[in-house]
Design a protein around this motif. Structure first.
Motif, PDB file in Angstrom:
ATOM      1  N   GLY B  51       6.516  -8.039  -0.355  1.00 56.84           N
ATOM      2  CA  GLY B  51       7.958  -7.826  -0.334  1.00 56.84           C
ATOM      3  C   GLY B  51       8.266  -6.370  -0.629  1.00 56.84           C
ATOM      4  N   ALA B  52       9.515  -5.985  -0.406  1.00 55.57           N
ATOM      5  CA  ALA B  52       9.916  -4.600  -0.653  1.00 55.57           C
ATOM      6  C   ALA B  52       9.630  -4.224  -2.103  1.00 55.57           C
ATOM      7  CB  ALA B  52      11.397  -4.422  -0.336  1.00 55.57           C
ATOM      8  N   GLY B  53       8.987  -3.075  -2.280  1.00 54.43           N
ATOM      9  CA  GLY B  53       8.662  -2.575  -3.603  1.00 54.43           C
ATOM     10  C   GLY B  53       7.376  -3.092  -4.191  1.00 54.43           C
ATOM     11  N   ILE B  54       6.685  -3.985  -3.476  1.00 57.84           N
ATOM     12  CA  ILE B  54       5.460  -4.606  -3.997  1.00 57.84           C
ATOM     13  C   ILE B  54       4.317  -4.399  -3.010  1.00 57.84           C
ATOM     14  CG2 ILE B  54       4.394  -6.723  -4.834  1.00 57.84           C
ATOM     15  CD1 ILE B  54       7.249  -7.864  -5.132  1.00 57.84           C
ATOM     16  N   THR B  55       3.263  -3.723  -3.475  1.00 57.32           N
ATOM     17  CA  THR B  55       2.089  -3.539  -2.641  1.00 57.32           C
ATOM     18  C   THR B  55       0.836  -3.835  -3.451  1.00 57.32           C
ATOM     19  OG1 THR B  55       1.825  -1.181  -3.154  1.00 57.32           O
ATOM     20  CG2 THR B  55       3.237  -1.735  -1.271  1.00 57.32           C
TER      21      THR B  55
END
Lengths: 111, 116
Positions: B51-55
């Motif tokens: 998800g956005a902001g999570i890698t």
């Protein structure tokens, strides 16, 4: 270490006959298995999948069999068609968001 | 829908140069990932995002950086290219990747990278 292995780099079959592609895995944590098909200069496309709670899944001409005790799965294509000629990748995933692919088997279906 | 798009299609770099491989999807997918394909090795996961902001790192993350500031975009950065990074790179996306159920991943057409 390759956790998913496709030991046959290539396979050639006659149109109308059965194609059987094999895949072995080593990690017992894998619980979802997939087959992807890839044409040259394109990305892989999803073909069929199977959960570890099943031993067979069928979709039209394509059937995937899973033998958990042997850590082996196979893809059957019946009848094979020239348009099935492609590279087929076996893949497996566990609950850690990690997916591992085999090296691929190039299938050639001769008219 | 355009699906998953990747740019450029082909790139030649010199050792030590940096570049960014672009990946975008218009399917509102949460999960995106980068793979490299090498002969005899199949596809290997480099980095992924849930998800956005999570890698997070995959199987072969060294030499690559990623960020996910929007749902749509997931660029892959090579900080200092090496000949060992010569490969075909595929970006993929799926609606989710939740434990035992792997949603179908849609792959982009690939970027062929040559590092001299």
């Amino acid at each position: 270490d390759q956790q998913v292995k496709q030991n046959s780099p290539s396979l050639s079959v006659q149109e109308g006959r059965i194609s059987i592609l094999n895949c072995d895995y080593t990690n017992s944590m894998f619980d979802y298995f997939l087959w992807y098909k890839k044409y040259p200069a394109e990305g892989p496309t999803f073909l069929i999948s199977i959960s570890s709670i099943k031993d067979k899944n069928e979709d039209g001409r394509f059937t995937v069999f899973l033998n958990k005790s042997a850590k082996h799965l196979s893809l059957h294509i019946v009848p094979s068609q020239p348009g099935d000629s492609a590279v087929y990748f076996c893949a497996a995933s566990a609950q850690n968001n990690d997916m591992r692919f085999g090296a691929g088997t190039r299938l050639t279906v001769k008219p | 829908n355009a699906g998953v798009t990747q740019t450029p299609k082909f790139q030649v770099l010199k050792t030590g140069q940096s570049m960014t491989l672009q990946c975008a999807q218009d399917m509102n997918h949460e999960y995106m990932s980068w793979y490299r394909q090498d002969p005899g090795m199949g596809l290997r996961l480099i980095h992924y995002s849930v998800g956005a902001g999570i890698t997070d790192q995959g199987e072969v993350p060294n030499g690559y950086n990623v960020s996910r500031s929007t749902t749509e975009d997931f660029p892959l950065r090579l900080l200092s290219a090496a000949p060992s990074q010569t490969s075909v790179y595929f970006c993929a996306s799926s609606y989710s990747f939740s434990g035992s159920k792997q949603e179908t991943q849609y792959f982009g057409p690939g970027t062929r990278l040559l590092v001299l």
